[in-house]
Motif scaffolding. Structure first.
Motif, short mmCIF file in Angstrom:
data_model
loop_
_atom_site.label_atom_id
_atom_site.label_comp_id
_atom_site.label_asym_id
_atom_site.label_seq_id
_atom_site.Cartn_x
_atom_site.Cartn_y
_atom_site.Cartn_z
N ALA A 190 0.72 -1.21 0.00
CA ALA A 190 0.08 0.10 -0.04
C ALA A 190 1.07 1.14 -0.10
N GLY A 191 1.46 1.38 -1.23
CA GLY A 191 2.52 2.39 -1.28
C GLY A 191 2.02 3.80 -1.12
N SER A 192 0.83 4.07 -1.62
CA SER A 192 0.35 5.55 -1.16
C SER A 192 1.13 6.55 -2.24
N THR A 193 1.34 7.56 -1.68
CA THR A 193 2.01 8.74 -2.68
C THR A 193 3.67 8.44 -2.63
N GLY A 194 4.14 7.21 -2.16
CA GLY A 194 5.56 6.97 -2.33
C GLY A 194 6.46 7.03 -1.36
N GLN A 195 6.11 7.70 -0.40
CA GLN A 195 7.09 8.09 0.73
C GLN A 195 7.64 6.54 1.25
N GLU A 196 6.54 5.66 1.52
CA GLU A 196 7.26 4.35 1.86
C GLU A 196 8.52 3.78 1.14
N PRO A 197 8.10 3.54 -0.48
CA PRO A 197 8.84 3.02 -0.97
C PRO A 197 10.16 3.60 -1.52
N TYR A 198 9.94 5.09 -1.43
CA TYR A 198 11.08 5.75 -1.69
C TYR A 198 12.12 5.95 -0.16
N SER A 199 11.43 5.79 0.69
CA SER A 199 12.28 5.58 2.01
C SER A 199 13.03 4.38 1.89
N LEU A 200 12.46 3.08 1.26
CA LEU A 200 13.31 1.91 1.27
C LEU A 200 14.47 2.13 0.30
N ALA A 201 14.25 2.92 -1.05
CA ALA A 201 15.07 3.29 -1.98
C ALA A 201 16.24 3.80 -1.48
N MET A 202 15.88 4.94 -0.47
CA MET A 202 17.00 5.43 -0.07
C MET A 202 17.92 4.83 1.00
N CYS A 203 17.23 3.94 1.62
CA CYS A 203 17.97 2.98 2.58
C CYS A 203 19.00 2.18 1.81
N ARG A 227 20.71 -7.01 -7.95
CA ARG A 227 19.48 -6.70 -8.80
C ARG A 227 18.32 -6.61 -7.69
N VAL A 228 17.76 -5.33 -7.34
CA VAL A 228 17.00 -5.04 -6.27
C VAL A 228 15.68 -4.45 -6.87
N GLU A 229 14.77 -5.26 -6.74
CA GLU A 229 13.25 -4.65 -7.26
C GLU A 229 12.42 -3.91 -6.15
N ILE A 230 11.73 -3.05 -6.17
CA ILE A 230 10.80 -2.50 -5.35
C ILE A 230 9.61 -2.31 -5.95
N ILE A 231 8.67 -3.03 -5.62
CA ILE A 231 7.32 -2.98 -6.30
C ILE A 231 6.23 -2.22 -5.47
N ALA A 232 5.69 -1.06 -5.85
CA ALA A 232 4.79 -0.19 -5.10
C ALA A 232 3.55 -0.48 -5.81
N THR A 233 2.58 -0.82 -4.78
CA THR A 233 1.11 -1.01 -5.45
C THR A 233 0.15 -0.36 -4.57
#
Ligand SMILES: C[S@@+](CC[C@H](N)C(=O)[O-])C[C@H]1O[C@@H](n2cnc3c(N)ncnc32)[C@H](O)[C@@H]1O
Lengths: 293, 128
Positions: free
Chosen positions: A109-122, A134-140
């Protein structure tokens, strides 16, 4: 709003998004759906209900369902889960996947992206450790509107000050006027897909890490259990599930168990034979062999 | 009780900040410019400084430089709180020794998040 109209909308929302409203949330419906009715040129909730019941109301159904979702989110929300991600989850996953050097992460439940992008920054902060991986982040998310915002990665001054350390803002965002956009390199790390958690999600494949935070809180118990059990089928036997601060699987399902001293972290209780698990494309040969037994 | 020095030439801003910080259990003192703030710091250093940039007499950046050179002056957490919201100012503040940076306008949630970020309050205290 008449009682039958309210009952209709309650059932409508439960069916479409899982949202479970108690008997006294008329004000919530009115505050979210009256503006929508107005915009659609309808006289009020009564007429909106009529339209929703009629045929060919697809677009209106979608906007009504989306208008009732709560999309609030922050960067590094609750902080602790992201510390766990860096200190517990990733080290373990990196060790376990050293053979195939790939990690799949799902923000359910990625909503407006703050969560997936926080993971990307980590992940970016982990630097060289991930070289060659190879790292995949899938936000739905259910809502197309929040997904569009997430894809664009553009945030207001207000939003970038909620949970985001100033050093991260400087490092990973570009300022344009009053807004801040996350760098293309981080945007490219996140894939976006529209997805309703009530529906089948097996097509997404299997994940090492699933973040499913602050969405199940809106659902009734039966729906939560159903989703937990289906999440368990999409997670690797040694994978991690991360829930929100006020959420737990305890008392709901045996599919997951809490990780000791790591609040919010869960591991699947794998009762299933490995052979029953779908083969992974790109999985290590040994695993593929087991799956093919 | 932790102490926070609020430095801003606007009495309205100081009042709002005071209310928020007292809600976060800080003992608050106020100063209307950098030089008054420096006097206070010479008496006793606070745990935190919420610091405006543009002020008469001595601006926030200059104040920070002086304060950091006082004995023990490396200890207070300095959180800028200013309408200067561009990358150049933020970079200058950070390299000059600021710990965090708030772009005005601010609210309780932003202050709480930023203070938690630098370890002045536990994460999530604002919601307790
Ligand atoms: C409060 S946000 C949580 C965002 C983020 N995970 C966090 O914890 O900050 C909840 C999100 O769940 C989405 N949502 C609600 N019902 C959903 C459903 N049935 N399927 C998928 N997403 C849903 C909403 O659109 C909203 O973006």
């Amino acid at each position: 709003m008449t009682p039958p109209e309210y009952e209709y909308l309650r059932k409508f929302l439960r069916d479409h998004s899982g949202l479970d409203l108690s008997a006294d949330k008329q004000y919530l419906i009115e505050s979210r759906l009256l503006p929508l009715a107005c915009k659609a040129g309808l006289s009020g909730i009564g007429e909106l209900v009529q339209k929703l019941q009629g045929a060919g109301s697809g677009a209106l159904v979608t906007s009504a369902v989306e208008a009732m979702t709560t999309n609030e989110t922050f960067f590094f929300r609750d902080k602790v889960p992201f510390d766990h991600f860096r200190d517990t989850i990733m080290p373990e996953v990196l060790k376990a996947r050293a053979g195939r050097k790939s990690v799949r992460i799902w923000c359910a439940a990625g909503s407006t992206g703050q969560e997936p992008y926080s993971l990307a920054m980590c992940l970016k902060e982990m630097g060289a450790m991930l070289g060659g991986w190879r790292v995949e982040i899938i936000a739905t998310d259910l809502s197309q509107e929040v997904l569009e915002k997430s894809k664009a990665g553009i945030y207001s001054q207000f939003e970038v000050q909620r949970g985001l350390p100033i050093q991260m803002l400087m490092k990973y965002f570009k300022q344009t006027g009053e807004t801040w956009q996350i760098n293309p390199e981080l945007r490219a790390m996140v894939q976006h897909r529209q997805l309703n958690l009530l529906h089948d999600f097996s097509q997404l494949g299997t994940f090492d890490i699933i973040f499913c935070r602050n969405v199940l809180i809106y659902f009734d118990q039966e729906t939560k259990i159903n989703i937990f059990n289906r999440l368990a089928r999409q997670i690797e036997p040694d994978g991690f599930l991360v829930l929100g601060a006020a959420e737990t699987v305890v008392g709901l399902t045996d599919a997951f168990r809490p990780v000791a001293e790591r609040r919010g972290l869960y591991k699947p209780n794998d009762a299933r034979a490995p052979a029953a698990r779908p083969a992974l494309s790109g999985a290590a040969p040994r695993m593929a062999a087991i799956a093919g037994l | 009780m932790k102490t926070c020095l609020v430095v801003d030439d606007s009495s309205v801003v100081r009042k709002i900040a005071r209310r928020i910080l007292e809600g976060l259990d800080f003992a608050v003192t106020e100063a209307e410019d950098g030089s008054k703030a420096l006097e206070i710091c010479r008496q006793r250093l606070p745990d935190a400084v919420l610091l405006d940039w543009n002020m008469p007499v001595m601006d926030g950046f200059e104040f920070m430089g002086h304060m950091r050179r006082l004995p023990g002056g490396d200890r207070p957490k300095v959180v800028f709180c200013t309408t200067e919201n561009n990358v150049a100012h933020i970079a200058q503040a950070l390299s000059g020794g600021a710990n965090e940076y708030i772009m005005k306008p601010f609210d309780k949630d932003i202050i709480a998040d930023k203070f938690a970020e630098v370890g002045l309050i536990p994460v999530g205290q604002a919601f307790a």
